[in-house]
Design a protein around this motif. Structure first.
Motif, PDB file in Angstrom:
ATOM      1  N   ILE A  76       0.830  -1.200   0.000  1.00 16.40           N
ATOM      2  CA  ILE A  76       0.000   0.000   0.000  1.00 16.40           C
ATOM      3  C   ILE A  76       0.871   1.259   0.000  1.00 16.40           C
ATOM      4  CG2 ILE A  76      -1.730   1.303   1.322  1.00 16.40           C
ATOM      5  CD1 ILE A  76      -2.699  -1.219  -0.309  1.00 16.40           C
ATOM      6  N   GLY A  77       1.996   1.221   0.672  1.00 19.31           N
ATOM      7  CA  GLY A  77       2.903   2.365   0.657  1.00 19.31           C
ATOM      8  C   GLY A  77       3.369   2.691  -0.755  1.00 19.31           C
ATOM      9  N   HIS A  78       3.659   1.663  -1.528  1.00 21.34           N
ATOM     10  CA  HIS A  78       4.074   1.869  -2.920  1.00 21.34           C
ATOM     11  C   HIS A  78       2.915   2.429  -3.740  1.00 21.34           C
ATOM     12  CE1 HIS A  78       6.012   1.340  -6.768  1.00 21.34           C
ATOM     13  NE2 HIS A  78       4.997   0.593  -7.172  1.00 21.34           N
ATOM     14  N   ALA A  79       1.721   1.878  -3.536  1.00 22.10           N
ATOM     15  CA  ALA A  79       0.550   2.357  -4.283  1.00 22.10           C
ATOM     16  C   ALA A  79       0.298   3.839  -4.004  1.00 22.10           C
ATOM     17  CB  ALA A  79      -0.680   1.521  -3.930  1.00 22.10           C
ATOM     18  N   LEU A  80       0.364   4.235  -2.743  1.00 21.71           N
ATOM     19  CA  LEU A  80       0.147   5.639  -2.396  1.00 21.71           C
ATOM     20  C   LEU A  80       1.247   6.527  -2.970  1.00 21.71           C
ATOM     21  CD1 LEU A  80      -1.190   5.305   1.248  1.00 21.71           C
ATOM     22  CD2 LEU A  80      -2.456   6.082  -0.771  1.00 21.71           C
ATOM     23  N   ALA A  81       2.470   6.027  -2.985  1.00 24.94           N
ATOM     24  CA  ALA A  81       3.576   6.797  -3.566  1.00 24.94           C
ATOM     25  C   ALA A  81       3.352   6.993  -5.066  1.00 24.94           C
ATOM     26  CB  ALA A  81       4.911   6.097  -3.308  1.00 24.94           C
ATOM     27  N   VAL A  82       2.867   5.960  -5.753  1.00 22.52           N
ATOM     28  CA  VAL A  82       2.577   6.060  -7.181  1.00 22.52           C
ATOM     29  C   VAL A  82       1.475   7.098  -7.419  1.00 22.52           C
ATOM     30  CG1 VAL A  82       1.461   4.806  -9.094  1.00 22.52           C
ATOM     31  CG2 VAL A  82       3.365   3.762  -7.850  1.00 22.52           C
ATOM     32  N   LEU A  83       0.478   7.103  -6.550  1.00 18.24           N
ATOM     33  CA  LEU A  83      -0.673   7.985  -6.727  1.00 18.24           C
ATOM     34  C   LEU A  83      -0.382   9.443  -6.388  1.00 18.24           C
ATOM     35  CD1 LEU A  83      -3.328   5.544  -5.321  1.00 18.24           C
ATOM     36  CD2 LEU A  83      -3.330   6.508  -7.633  1.00 18.24           C
ATOM     37  N   TYR A  88       7.052  13.387   2.609  1.00 15.13           N
ATOM     38  CA  TYR A  88       8.294  14.145   2.614  1.00 15.13           C
ATOM     39  C   TYR A  88       9.319  13.407   1.766  1.00 15.13           C
ATOM     40  CZ  TYR A  88      12.735  16.091   4.045  1.00 15.13           C
ATOM     41  OH  TYR A  88      13.972  16.667   4.028  1.00 15.13           O
ATOM     42  N   ASP A  89       9.992  14.128   0.916  1.00 14.69           N
ATOM     43  CA  ASP A  89      11.128  13.555   0.209  1.00 14.69           C
ATOM     44  C   ASP A  89      12.260  14.577   0.263  1.00 14.69           C
ATOM     45  OD1 ASP A  89      11.169  15.255  -2.205  1.00 14.69           O
ATOM     46  OD2 ASP A  89       9.380  14.169  -2.805  1.00 14.69           O
ATOM     47  N   PRO A  90      13.468  14.138   0.023  1.00 14.22           N
ATOM     48  CA  PRO A  90      14.621  15.035   0.175  1.00 14.22           C
ATOM     49  C   PRO A  90      14.543  16.321  -0.646  1.00 14.22           C
ATOM     50  CG  PRO A  90      15.370  12.778  -0.002  1.00 14.22           C
ATOM     51  CD  PRO A  90      13.884  12.763  -0.265  1.00 14.22           C
ATOM     52  N   GLY A  91      13.820  16.329  -1.742  1.00 12.48           N
ATOM     53  CA  GLY A  91      13.703  17.529  -2.550  1.00 12.48           C
ATOM     54  C   GLY A  91      12.654  18.513  -2.061  1.00 12.48           C
ATOM     55  N   PHE A  92      11.971  18.169  -0.981  1.00 10.92           N
ATOM     56  CA  PHE A  92      10.900  19.013  -0.444  1.00 10.92           C
ATOM     57  C   PHE A  92      11.357  20.441  -0.190  1.00 10.92           C
ATOM     58  CE2 PHE A  92       8.601  20.867   3.121  1.00 10.92           C
ATOM     59  CZ  PHE A  92       7.292  20.743   2.714  1.00 10.92           C
ATOM     60  N   ASP A 123       6.244   5.088   6.335  1.00  9.71           N
ATOM     61  CA  ASP A 123       6.827   4.028   5.495  1.00  9.71           C
ATOM     62  C   ASP A 123       6.851   2.692   6.225  1.00  9.71           C
ATOM     63  OD1 ASP A 123       7.254   5.829   3.443  1.00  9.71           O
ATOM     64  OD2 ASP A 123       9.403   6.067   3.856  1.00  9.71           O
ATOM     65  N   GLN A 124       7.155   2.742   7.511  1.00  5.40           N
ATOM     66  CA  GLN A 124       7.250   1.509   8.297  1.00  5.40           C
ATOM     67  C   GLN A 124       5.892   0.811   8.368  1.00  5.40           C
ATOM     68  OE1 GLN A 124       8.557   2.048  12.372  1.00  5.40           O
ATOM     69  NE2 GLN A 124       9.767   0.192  12.233  1.00  5.40           N
ATOM     70  N   VAL A 125       4.832   1.561   8.585  1.00  4.24           N
ATOM     71  CA  VAL A 125       3.495   0.962   8.674  1.00  4.24           C
ATOM     72  C   VAL A 125       2.997   0.540   7.295  1.00  4.24           C
ATOM     73  CG1 VAL A 125       1.074   1.404   9.249  1.00  4.24           C
ATOM     74  CG2 VAL A 125       2.875   2.169  10.797  1.00  4.24           C
TER      75      VAL A 125
END
Length: 159
Positions: A76-83, A88-92, A123-125
């Motif tokens: 689900i974490g990957h699916a949400l990232a795709v969507l 937060y990501d380093p480029g934020f 990410d952990q959950v």
């Protein structure tokens, strides 16, 4: 923090395709009707999910969308990232610098540390939950905890 409508609708569409079962495809019209989402929004979600490798499309009379791989292999974490990307990501910080070229807190930012910790917790959950897990009922999900933990910490905003 809130999920965007793209993340919410996209995850709902992905779940609906997962519930259809292996070997069965759903059309945009069927997904829209089942989820109460406009066909144009469903088409957008399915395009994003297809480009992200989560669903595949088949043309023709028996065509539609089906899962690109088994539900237990879709995190689900990957699916949400795709969507919609990550919280937060380093480029934020590059995109949120205000009127300056770079954020005035760039050399020493305690806020950035908080966002990193929040992202790691999320990410952990979400990294432990698969689409197959979400195919359970709500009471089953409430009783289930990834890794056998009985409760998850909760946050209650102050007054």
């Amino acid at each position: 923090m809130k999920l965007t409508s793209v993340e919410d609708y996209g995850l709902r569409c992905l779940l609906r395709v997962g519930r259809a079962g292996e070997g069965r495809s759903l059309t945009i019209a069927e997904l829209a009707r089942a989820e109460g989402i406009s066909e144009s929004n469903v088409a957008k979600m399915m395009r994003i999910l297809r480009q992200g490798g989560l669903v595949k499309s088949t043309r023709g009379q028996a065509g539609g969308y089906s899962l690109a791989r088994p539900a237990e292999e879709i995190q689900i974490g990957h699916a949400l990232a795709v969507l919609g990307g990550r919280l937060y990501d380093p480029g934020f910080c590059d995109g949120h610098s205000g009127i300056e070229v770079s954020c005035t807190h760039m050399p020493d930012c305690s806020i950035r540390s908080v966002w990193r910790m929040v992202q790691q917790a999320v990410d952990q959950v979400l990294g432990k939950i698969t689409l197959k897990d979400l195919l359970r009922s709500e009471p089953e999900m409430n009783a289930w905890r990834p890794g056998g933990a009985r409760t998850l910490p909760t946050y209650s905003p102050g007054p």
